[in-house]
Write an enzyme that holds these catalytic residues in place. Structure first.
Site, PDB file in Angstrom:
ATOM      1  N   CYS A 247       0.798  -1.317   0.029  1.00 21.77           N
ATOM      2  CA  CYS A 247       0.056  -0.196  -0.001  1.00 21.77           C
ATOM      3  C   CYS A 247       0.813   1.270  -0.058  1.00 21.77           C
ATOM      4  O   CYS A 247       0.320   2.402  -0.431  1.00 21.77           O
ATOM      5  CB  CYS A 247      -0.856   0.057   1.226  1.00 21.77           C
ATOM      6  SG  CYS A 247      -1.736  -1.402   1.267  1.00 21.77           S
TER       7      CYS A 247
ATOM      8  N   HIS B 110      -4.162   6.947   1.386  1.00 22.41           N
ATOM      9  CA  HIS B 110      -4.225   5.431   0.860  1.00 22.41           C
ATOM     10  C   HIS B 110      -5.657   5.248   1.141  1.00 22.41           C
ATOM     11  O   HIS B 110      -5.831   5.314   2.263  1.00 22.41           O
ATOM     12  CB  HIS B 110      -3.267   4.688   1.268  1.00 22.41           C
ATOM     13  CG  HIS B 110      -3.622   3.192   1.002  1.00 22.41           C
ATOM     14  ND1 HIS B 110      -4.013   2.722  -0.242  1.00 22.41           N
ATOM     15  CD2 HIS B 110      -3.770   2.252   1.798  1.00 22.41           C
ATOM     16  CE1 HIS B 110      -4.225   1.531  -0.056  1.00 22.41           C
ATOM     17  NE2 HIS B 110      -4.075   1.115   1.408  1.00 22.41           N
TER      18      HIS B 110
ATOM     19  N   ASN C 137      -9.947  -0.994  -2.172  1.00 21.81           N
ATOM     20  CA  ASN C 137      -8.642  -0.654  -1.955  1.00 21.81           C
ATOM     21  C   ASN C 137      -7.777  -1.166  -3.058  1.00 21.81           C
ATOM     22  O   ASN C 137      -7.706  -2.608  -3.331  1.00 21.81           O
ATOM     23  CB  ASN C 137      -8.293  -1.370  -0.657  1.00 21.81           C
ATOM     24  CG  ASN C 137      -6.749  -1.230  -0.243  1.00 21.81           C
ATOM     25  OD1 ASN C 137      -6.007  -0.791  -1.027  1.00 21.81           O
ATOM     26  ND2 ASN C 137      -6.439  -1.737   0.864  1.00 21.81           N
TER      27      ASN C 137
HETATM   28  O1  UT7 Z   1      -4.396  -1.502   2.582  1.00 28.02           O
HETATM   29  C1  UT7 Z   1      -3.765  -1.955   3.538  1.00 28.02           C
HETATM   30  C2  UT7 Z   1      -4.588  -1.627   4.904  1.00 28.02           C
HETATM   31  N1  UT7 Z   1      -5.648  -2.279   4.927  1.00 28.02           N
HETATM   32  C3  UT7 Z   1      -6.348  -1.637   6.083  1.00 28.02           C
HETATM   33  O2  UT7 Z   1      -6.186  -0.567   6.464  1.00 28.02           O
HETATM   34  C4  UT7 Z   1      -7.613  -2.209   6.541  1.00 28.02           C
HETATM   35  C5  UT7 Z   1      -7.829  -2.337   7.992  1.00 28.02           C
HETATM   36  N2  UT7 Z   1      -9.023  -3.050   8.406  1.00 28.02           N
HETATM   37  C6  UT7 Z   1     -10.159  -2.965   8.348  1.00 28.02           C
HETATM   38  O3  UT7 Z   1     -10.613  -2.028   7.256  1.00 28.02           O
HETATM   39  C7  UT7 Z   1     -11.152  -3.283   9.140  1.00 28.02           C
HETATM   40  O4  UT7 Z   1     -10.784  -4.164  10.043  1.00 28.02           O
HETATM   41  C8  UT7 Z   1     -12.086  -4.620   8.150  1.00 28.02           C
HETATM   42  C9  UT7 Z   1     -12.936  -3.712   7.104  1.00 28.02           C
HETATM   43  C10 UT7 Z   1     -11.249  -5.309   7.875  1.00 28.02           C
HETATM   44  C11 UT7 Z   1     -12.982  -5.078   9.234  1.00 28.02           C
HETATM   45  O5  UT7 Z   1     -13.862  -4.234   9.906  1.00 28.02           O
HETATM   46  P1  UT7 Z   1     -14.013  -4.509  11.510  1.00 28.02           P
HETATM   47  O6  UT7 Z   1     -15.077  -3.147  12.044  1.00 28.02           O
HETATM   48  O7  UT7 Z   1     -12.505  -4.412  12.173  1.00 28.02           O
HETATM   49  O8  UT7 Z   1     -15.029  -5.423  11.703  1.00 28.02           O
HETATM   50  P2  UT7 Z   1     -14.530  -6.989  12.606  1.00 28.02           P
HETATM   51  O9  UT7 Z   1     -12.996  -7.661  12.079  1.00 28.02           O
HETATM   52  O10 UT7 Z   1     -14.564  -6.590  13.868  1.00 28.02           O
HETATM   53  O11 UT7 Z   1     -15.729  -8.079  11.873  1.00 28.02           O
HETATM   54  C12 UT7 Z   1     -16.904  -7.656  12.564  1.00 28.02           C
HETATM   55  C13 UT7 Z   1     -17.789  -8.869  12.287  1.00 28.02           C
HETATM   56  C14 UT7 Z   1     -17.153 -10.371  12.662  1.00 28.02           C
HETATM   57  O12 UT7 Z   1     -18.001 -11.089  13.038  1.00 28.02           O
HETATM   58  P3  UT7 Z   1     -18.299 -11.547  14.408  1.00 28.02           P
HETATM   59  O13 UT7 Z   1     -16.969 -12.200  14.808  1.00 28.02           O
HETATM   60  O14 UT7 Z   1     -18.399 -10.133  15.261  1.00 28.02           O
HETATM   61  O15 UT7 Z   1     -19.567 -12.336  14.479  1.00 28.02           O
HETATM   62  C15 UT7 Z   1     -16.554 -10.693  11.172  1.00 28.02           C
HETATM   63  O16 UT7 Z   1     -16.506 -12.115  10.812  1.00 28.02           O
HETATM   64  O17 UT7 Z   1     -18.016  -8.782  10.727  1.00 28.02           O
HETATM   65  C16 UT7 Z   1     -17.726 -10.109  10.262  1.00 28.02           C
HETATM   66  N3  UT7 Z   1     -17.451  -9.625   8.987  1.00 28.02           N
HETATM   67  C17 UT7 Z   1     -18.134  -9.850   8.147  1.00 28.02           C
HETATM   68  N4  UT7 Z   1     -19.475  -9.602   7.807  1.00 28.02           N
HETATM   69  C18 UT7 Z   1     -19.982  -9.332   6.489  1.00 28.02           C
HETATM   70  C19 UT7 Z   1     -15.884  -9.856   8.418  1.00 28.02           C
HETATM   71  N5  UT7 Z   1     -16.091  -9.497   7.191  1.00 28.02           N
HETATM   72  C20 UT7 Z   1     -17.344  -9.645   6.728  1.00 28.02           C
HETATM   73  C21 UT7 Z   1     -18.169  -9.395   5.533  1.00 28.02           C
HETATM   74  N6  UT7 Z   1     -19.322  -9.373   5.471  1.00 28.02           N
HETATM   75  N7  UT7 Z   1     -17.454  -9.134   4.231  1.00 28.02           N
END
Ligand code: UT7
Length: 333
Positions: free
Chosen positions: A114, A260, A290
């Site tokens: 990135c 980014h 992204n």
């Molecule tokens: O470019 C490189 C840098 N990348 C980044 O900077 C990305 C950084 N991270 C993020 O953007 C976020 O952490 C994510 C978008 C990846 C995830 O968001 P979050 O608010 O941190 O969600 P989470 O990982 O806490 O997940 C919440 C819930 C989980 O379910 P449970 O365990 O609470 O039941 C996940 O399994 O959302 C679930 N989940 C989804 N649900 C629906 C994860 N992916 C999905 C999905 N659709 N695609």
């Protein structure tokens, strides 16, 4: 020395196939609502089978060359940034060079994910300022859609990433009008490499490709989303502050911030942390997801096209990603 590096041409290219959140709902247990709320993404672009990163890079390069008003034969160095080369080796630099018919000029590959664009910009800036090169083609491109897990177990990653490319022509500028790249600052902390990586195939394994590997799914990218989110939200503002201080600039001097595009919530946190109003922040993740190394130059190219960049503007770029690597750059337009 008064010589600075300026951008004399810029262009972007994204594959025409639009993949909406609703399209992804059909493949895995996700929802348009979740993706929008958690990331700000509405749609992204995916290549058709057989189209590689170097193809997107080539198309973007052609636009940039046209926009600079130069002959491609004037280019004296290619710098290419990607985490998704067509092949494990060689990198796409030589493929772009071959497609443009520019042998035997040098072709450098930058692998900083990135942060790849700002790392590449920093390298180009050194070559231009020292006088070593006079017309550099810098291209950043990604095809990520072909190696994502579109089953439920890969939904956290598969919804975020998209394909795209952008390219710049960089040249020396000797006038005292203040234009050009004012600074680049690069950072890394390899202790966090496994927070966001593509672990396998790996040369640590012999043989490195096995049938077992196909079952483990470790050839798909992995991300510890929460950790990456937290660090991205902290490190990008930090890198911007260092850059502004280095140039004797204040936050109020910033005309445009182009972070980014990893997650719109991260972008908003970066802006909030720096106290930069959102009107000055470029946000296009809703259209492309992204696109890793390509995200900042695509956003810059679009900002110019949309008339958001004016002569004399201070443009600040910042990135964070796999490595960890992070970076910032300041340009006066
Ligand atoms: O470019 C490189 C840098 N990348 C980044 O900077 C990305 C950084 N991270 C993020 O953007 C976020 O952490 C994510 C978008 C990846 C995830 O968001 P979050 O608010 O941190 O969600 P989470 O990982 O806490 O997940 C919440 C819930 C989980 O379910 P449970 O365990 O609470 O039941 C996940 O399994 O959302 C679930 N989940 C989804 N649900 C629906 C994860 N992916 C999905 C999905 N659709 N695609």
């Amino acid at each position: 020395m008064n010589r600075r590096t300026i951008i004399t041409g810029i262009g972007h290219f994204v594959p025409p196939r639009v993949v909406t959140n609703f399209d992804l709902e059909k493949l895995m247990n996700t929802s348009d609502e979740w993706i929008r709320q958690r990331s700000g993404i509405v749609e992204r672009r995916h290549v058709e089978p057989g189209v590689g990163t170097s193809d997107l890079a080539y198309e973007a390069s052609r636009v940039a060359i046209r926009s600079a008003g130069i002959e491609k034969s004037e280019i004296d160095l290619i710098i290419a940034a990607t985490l998704s080369p067509d092949h494990y080796f060689p990198g796409i630099g030589v493929q772009v060079q071959a497609k443009l018919g520019l042998a035997p000029i040098g072709a450098i590959d930058i692998r900083n994910q990135c942060s790849g664009f700002i790392y590449a910009l920093s390298v180009a800036d050194q070559y231009v300022r020292t006088g070593a090169h006079k017309k550099i083609l810098l291209v950043a491109a990604e095809v990520q859609s072909t190696n994502l897990d579109y089953s439920d177990s890969g939904r956290d990653m598969a919804v975020l990433f998209g394909d795209g490319a952008a390219a710049l022509i960089l040249e020396p500028h000797d006038q005292n009008d203040g234009r050009g790249i004012l600074s680049t600052h690069l950072f890394a902390d390899g202790r966090h490499a496994s927070d966001l990586w593509l672990e396998k195939p790996s040369c640590l394994d012999k043989p490195c490709v096995t049938e077992e590997l196909a079952r483990t799914k470790k050839f798909f990218p992995y991300m510890d989303g929460k950790n990456v989110f937290k660090n991205a939200s902290e490190k990008m503002p930090e890198a911007v502050r260092i850059a502004l201080q280095h140039n004797g600039l204040k936050v109020e001097d910033v005309s445009l911030l182009i972070p980014h595009q990893a997650n719109d919530r991260i972008t908003q946190m970066v802006a909030h942390n720096l106290k930069i109003p959102l009107e000055k922040v470029i946000r296009n993740i809703h259209k492309y997801g992204n696109t890793t190394a390509a995200s900042i130059p695509i956003a810059l190219a679009e900002s110019i096209q949309e008339g958001r960049v004016k002569a004399g503007d201070i443009i600040v770029l910042t990135a964070f990603g796999s490595g960890y690597t992070w970076a910032s750059a300041v340009l006066r337009w």
